[in-house]
Design a protein around this motif. Sequence first.
Motif, short mmCIF file in Angstrom:
data_model
loop_
_atom_site.label_atom_id
_atom_site.label_comp_id
_atom_site.label_asym_id
_atom_site.label_seq_id
_atom_site.Cartn_x
_atom_site.Cartn_y
_atom_site.Cartn_z
N GLY A 1 -6.66 50.27 64.18
CA GLY A 1 -5.32 49.71 64.38
C GLY A 1 -4.24 50.72 64.03
O GLY A 1 -3.30 50.41 63.29
N ALA B 1 -4.20 50.54 58.00
CA ALA B 1 -2.90 50.21 57.39
C ALA B 1 -2.30 49.02 58.13
O ALA B 1 -2.12 49.07 59.35
N ASP C 1 -7.15 52.24 68.45
CA ASP C 1 -6.33 51.02 68.56
C ASP C 1 -6.77 50.32 69.84
O ASP C 1 -7.71 50.77 70.50
N ARG C 2 -6.07 49.25 70.21
CA ARG C 2 -6.36 48.57 71.47
C ARG C 2 -5.93 49.47 72.63
O ARG C 2 -5.04 50.32 72.48
N TRP D 1 4.72 50.97 60.00
CA TRP D 1 4.79 49.94 58.97
C TRP D 1 4.69 50.58 57.59
O TRP D 1 4.07 51.64 57.44
C1 SAM Z 1 1.04 45.86 62.03
S1 SAM Z 1 0.41 47.06 63.16
C2 SAM Z 1 0.01 48.43 62.07
C3 SAM Z 1 0.07 49.74 62.78
C4 SAM Z 1 -0.16 50.98 61.90
N1 SAM Z 1 -1.48 50.94 61.28
C5 SAM Z 1 0.90 51.07 60.84
O1 SAM Z 1 0.63 50.65 59.69
O2 SAM Z 1 1.99 51.55 61.12
C6 SAM Z 1 -1.22 46.40 63.53
C7 SAM Z 1 -2.04 47.27 64.46
O3 SAM Z 1 -3.31 46.65 64.67
C8 SAM Z 1 -3.62 46.70 66.04
N2 SAM Z 1 -4.49 45.56 66.38
C9 SAM Z 1 -4.18 44.24 66.36
N3 SAM Z 1 -5.22 43.50 66.75
C10 SAM Z 1 -6.23 44.37 67.03
C11 SAM Z 1 -7.57 44.20 67.48
N4 SAM Z 1 -8.07 42.99 67.72
N5 SAM Z 1 -8.32 45.31 67.64
C12 SAM Z 1 -7.79 46.55 67.38
N6 SAM Z 1 -6.53 46.76 66.95
C13 SAM Z 1 -5.75 45.69 66.78
C14 SAM Z 1 -2.29 46.63 66.74
O4 SAM Z 1 -2.36 47.14 68.08
C15 SAM Z 1 -1.41 47.46 65.83
O5 SAM Z 1 -1.43 48.82 66.17
#
Ligand code: SAM
Length: 218
Positions: A73, A143, A94-95, A47
């Motif tokens: 995340g 991010a 992350d998850r 992203w």
């Molecule tokens: C929009 S993506 C952003 C990924 C990365 N940070 C980037 O900017 O390229 C959101 C991230 O948050 C993680 N995420 C969403 N809900 C989550 C939760 N409840 N606990 C941990 N991670 C979570 C998703 O798996 C995903 O990798």
Amino acid sequence: MALVPYVQNSLPVLSKFHNSSAQFRFADRNIRLAQDWKKLGVAAVVWDAAVVMCLYLELGKVELKGKRVIELGAGTGLVGIVAAVLGAHVTITDRQAALDFLSANVEANLSPELRQPVVISELTWGEGLERYPAGGFDLVLGADIVYLEDTFQALIRTLEHLCSDATVVLLACKIRYERDTNFLSLLRRRFDVEEVHYDEERDIHLYKARKLPTRGGL
Ligand SMILES: C[S@@+](CC[C@H](N)C(=O)[O-])C[C@H]1O[C@@H](n2cnc3c(N)ncnc32)[C@H](O)[C@@H]1O
């Protein structure tokens, strides 16, 4: 809750998510990340917020060398990889479902030497926080992690757990909906928050936050 309507190549701006890889150059290194939107969705594409965060880290605005850093995340891991290249001891989280993909990207982009202080582990916001040291990090990075209203409280609990009064939180955010600013209002109840950078081209805001001192008894 969907972030944006995801129909393959429906908008030119989304088509980059359907590329099987994304390439970057940060900290004098080429970084190539596998992407797999169809398999893992939001966690398997890079992203813009991650790119803006890396540009900011590369500027040297925050000290990374030898620092204890945790990324929340992480998705494909771009931010954690760049932080590791810049000398941080990074825990990339992350998850559970995203971890194999994340690990493969980290492995492909960091030499064994740079990988050595990197830990990849599951952190679902608000859950199992006792597995992480309370106040045990110098820097918390996130991010594009502010987008699911249902997770806002859990995310704030997570930040509160990970941060001491001295920890710096950096959040790169795309403000898509009003609810995203609600997150910032919630965060401000517990953290001092300032916007330190705005990337106009990508429309990404970068916020720096520090935990407010807890008030004493009386
Ligand atoms: C929009 S993506 C952003 C990924 C990365 N940070 C980037 O900017 O390229 C959101 C991230 O948050 C993680 N995420 C969403 N809900 C989550 C939760 N409840 N606990 C941990 N991670 C979570 C998703 O798996 C995903 O990798």
